[in-house]
Structure formats: C-alpha cells, structure tokens
Write a protein that holds these residues in place. Structure first.
Motif, PDB file in Angstrom:
ATOM      1  N   ALA A  23     -17.372  42.714  20.588  1.00 19.85           N
ATOM      2  CA  ALA A  23     -16.781  42.393  19.286  1.00 19.85           C
ATOM      3  C   ALA A  23     -15.484  41.617  19.426  1.00 19.85           C
ATOM      4  O   ALA A  23     -15.082  40.920  18.500  1.00 19.85           O
ATOM      5  N   ASP A  30     -21.207  40.593  18.732  1.00 14.80           N
ATOM      6  CA  ASP A  30     -21.776  41.743  18.029  1.00 14.80           C
ATOM      7  C   ASP A  30     -22.465  41.325  16.739  1.00 14.80           C
ATOM      8  O   ASP A  30     -23.503  41.873  16.360  1.00 14.80           O
ATOM      9  N   CYS A  33     -25.825  39.873  17.611  1.00 16.58           N
ATOM     10  CA  CYS A  33     -26.743  40.922  18.071  1.00 16.58           C
ATOM     11  C   CYS A  33     -27.293  41.714  16.893  1.00 16.58           C
ATOM     12  O   CYS A  33     -28.482  42.061  16.870  1.00 16.58           O
ATOM     13  N   ARG A  34     -26.461  41.999  15.918  1.00 14.16           N
ATOM     14  CA  ARG A  34     -26.944  42.699  14.727  1.00 14.16           C
ATOM     15  C   ARG A  34     -27.958  41.843  13.963  1.00 14.16           C
ATOM     16  O   ARG A  34     -28.907  42.370  13.381  1.00 14.16           O
ATOM     17  N   GLU A  76     -26.607  47.035  19.796  1.00 15.47           N
ATOM     18  CA  GLU A  76     -25.938  45.763  20.071  1.00 15.47           C
ATOM     19  C   GLU A  76     -25.765  45.497  21.557  1.00 15.47           C
ATOM     20  O   GLU A  76     -25.909  44.365  22.013  1.00 15.47           O
ATOM     21  N   ARG A  77     -25.446  46.539  22.308  1.00 19.85           N
ATOM     22  CA  ARG A  77     -25.122  46.352  23.730  1.00 19.85           C
ATOM     23  C   ARG A  77     -26.328  45.823  24.513  1.00 19.85           C
ATOM     24  O   ARG A  77     -26.196  44.902  25.314  1.00 19.85           O
TER      25      ARG A  77
END
Length: 198
Positions: A23, A30, A33-34, A76-77
């Motif tokens: 982030a 992030d 990724c979302r 997300e990771r």
C-alpha cells in the motif's frame, strides 16, 4: 468475455518491492490487487470469462486470464506476489510479445494505448467515470472492456485517448466508488442484464 483495464499510475515496474508494504512502498499496488480479486472471485468459484489488464506506469501490462488462471487467492499479498513474479520476468518480454509467468498470468512490454487498442478489437470499450451516463440507461454490451483508474484520476492524455476510443462512458451510481467496488457493481449490472433479471 469481460475485460477490465486498470491503470496503475504509481505501480512498480520492477520486482524489488516488499510484499509487506504494497500500500505504500509499492505505489498503491494494493488497489490493483483488489481490482483483480473483485474481477475474478465468486463465492466458492472463479469467473473464467474475464480478463484483467493491469497497466503499470504506462510501461508494462500484467494480464490475468480467468480461463487459464491458477494460484490466485482472494488476498492482496498473494496477488501482489503474482505481479512481482511477472515483473521478475520483464527482460523476457520482448516488444508486445507476452511472457507467461504463471498459469493465466502474462507480462507484456506495452502501456495503455496498445493494451486498449488490443482489447478494443474484440469488445465494446466502456469508461467507468463519475461524470458518465447512468448505467441503467445503457444497454449492457456483449463483450465489454471497462477502463478504470487507480486512486488517481485519468491523466489528460489518458482521458483524451479514452474519449477517442470509448464506445460508452457510464457511471455506476450517484457516488464515486473505489475501482474494485466499481468492478463488482459492473459485474452485477452484466449478470442481471442491466439490473433486470435476478
């Protein structure tokens, strides 16, 4: 096929970022990724007829193809790890030829314009924008290509390109939504054929 192009204005273009700080240290990766997880995940299932293109600083595009996608988890990771693995192979991406870095994940050395042009060949380009026409007034396209920006507005050059290319410019409601939430609403709009069938 539903496609989503998401512009990452500050996203990394190398793989030297920490997965524990996507982030901040990874340029709001992030958010991207979302967007990926919102585009693909259903409850206990994945949407196969979806493709997501993450345009990273107008230099690289990481594409996720639901028909071949493996190893995608709803966090997300792990999604950021797939992006990082793709960027680790950036030297293998020659011209616009993709290099597959994981099943269903590929990297190309191209920015927004060629990515948009390629997607537009097989679909209707729809810009999701808070100043667009109400989505309820627009007939759902067969093969939509939705174009969104990350936490920043479209740059002037990007907005001009979209104005030339987009077939539709729509808003999903009276309030501005985060890009990943907009993707979820767009899916619902298509799943219900314009909010008509439930």
């Amino acid at each position: 096929m539903r496609q989503f192009i998401v512009l990452g204005h500050e996203a990394p273009t190398t793989d030297d970022f920490a997965l524990d700080d996507i982030a901040g240290g990874a340029g709001r990766l992030d958010v991207l990724c979302r967007c990926v997880t919102s585009a693909f995940f259903l409850s206990h299932d994945i949407r196969e007829a979806v493709r997501v293109h993450l345009v990273l600083r107008d230099e690289f595009t990481v594409t996720f193809d639901g028909s071949r996608l493996r190893r995608l988890n709803p966090d997300e990771r792990s999604t950021a790890a797939l992006v990082r693995n793709a960027l680790a192979e950036r030297e293998e991406a020659i011209g616009h030829q993709p290099v597959e870095t994981s099943p269903g994940v590929s990297l190309t050395r191209r920015g927004f314009e060629p990515t948009l042009d390629d997607a537009a060949r097989n679909g209707t380009v729809v810009q999701l924008h808070e100043d667009g026409d109400p989505v309820v007034d627009v007939e759902p396209p067969e093969d939509p290509v939705f174009v969104l920006s990350d936490h920043r507005d479209f740059a002037e050059r990007e907005a001009d390109l979209l104005a030339e290319t987009a077939d539709e410019r729509v808003r999903l409601g009276p309030e501005a939504l985060h890009a990943d939430h907009a993707i979820t609403v767009a899916h619902n709009y298509l799943d219900t054929h314009g909010f008509e069938r439930y």
